[in-house]
Design a protein around this motif. Sequence first.
Motif, PDB file in Angstrom:
ATOM      1  N   VAL A  48      53.294  36.055  45.712  1.00 34.61           N
ATOM      2  CA  VAL A  48      53.155  34.704  46.262  1.00 34.61           C
ATOM      3  C   VAL A  48      53.601  33.676  45.232  1.00 34.61           C
ATOM      4  N   ALA A  49      53.165  33.833  43.989  1.00 39.14           N
ATOM      5  CA  ALA A  49      53.522  32.871  42.942  1.00 39.14           C
ATOM      6  C   ALA A  49      55.030  32.777  42.781  1.00 39.14           C
ATOM      7  N   THR A  58      55.584  24.357  44.810  1.00 37.53           N
ATOM      8  CA  THR A  58      55.178  24.443  43.403  1.00 37.53           C
ATOM      9  C   THR A  58      53.667  24.498  43.222  1.00 37.53           C
ATOM     10  N   ALA A  59      52.920  23.749  44.013  1.00 36.36           N
ATOM     11  CA  ALA A  59      51.460  23.766  43.882  1.00 36.36           C
ATOM     12  C   ALA A  59      50.907  25.131  44.277  1.00 36.36           C
ATOM     13  N   LEU A  60      51.442  25.696  45.332  1.00 31.99           N
ATOM     14  CA  LEU A  60      51.025  27.024  45.787  1.00 31.99           C
ATOM     15  C   LEU A  60      51.338  28.064  44.718  1.00 31.99           C
ATOM     16  N   SER A  61      52.517  27.977  44.149  1.00 33.62           N
ATOM     17  CA  SER A  61      52.926  28.897  43.094  1.00 33.62           C
ATOM     18  C   SER A  61      51.999  28.782  41.886  1.00 33.62           C
ATOM     19  N   ALA A  62      51.710  27.567  41.473  1.00 36.44           N
ATOM     20  CA  ALA A  62      50.848  27.347  40.304  1.00 36.44           C
ATOM     21  C   ALA A  62      49.442  27.870  40.552  1.00 36.44           C
ATOM     22  N   MET A  91      48.017  28.305  51.719  1.00 38.04           N
ATOM     23  CA  MET A  91      49.045  29.215  52.214  1.00 38.04           C
ATOM     24  C   MET A  91      49.397  28.957  53.672  1.00 38.04           C
ATOM     25  N   ASP A  92      48.724  28.036  54.280  1.00 37.79           N
ATOM     26  CA  ASP A  92      49.062  27.643  55.644  1.00 37.79           C
ATOM     27  C   ASP A  92      50.220  26.672  55.567  1.00 37.79           C
TER      28      ASP A  92
END
Length: 93
Positions: A48-49, A58-62, A91-92
């Motif tokens: 996922v990252a 980027t926020a989801l990755s971080a 993740m939605d």
Amino acid sequence: MSGNEQYEQRMAALRSRFAERCSSDAAILRKAWEERDAIELRQVLHSVAGNAGVFGYTALSASARQIEEALDSGSIDAIIEGELGKLLRDMDV
């Protein structure tokens, strides 16, 4: 159709697949958390990252990377649970 247009179409299709995969990855993460399966958690978080970063989330990755690093340090506790809950909501996409 120019090469740039083809590239943009392919990236849009890949972004769409990533967004669709988020729901199945979220389900895997929930199950892995319930079972306290750190190996499965780490594998999915790593995926996922990386993928979120590639597609501009980027926020989801971080967030996924932060939880992954906490797992790498041997920490499976309430802090991760809170962060994981936030990640699952994010993740939605």
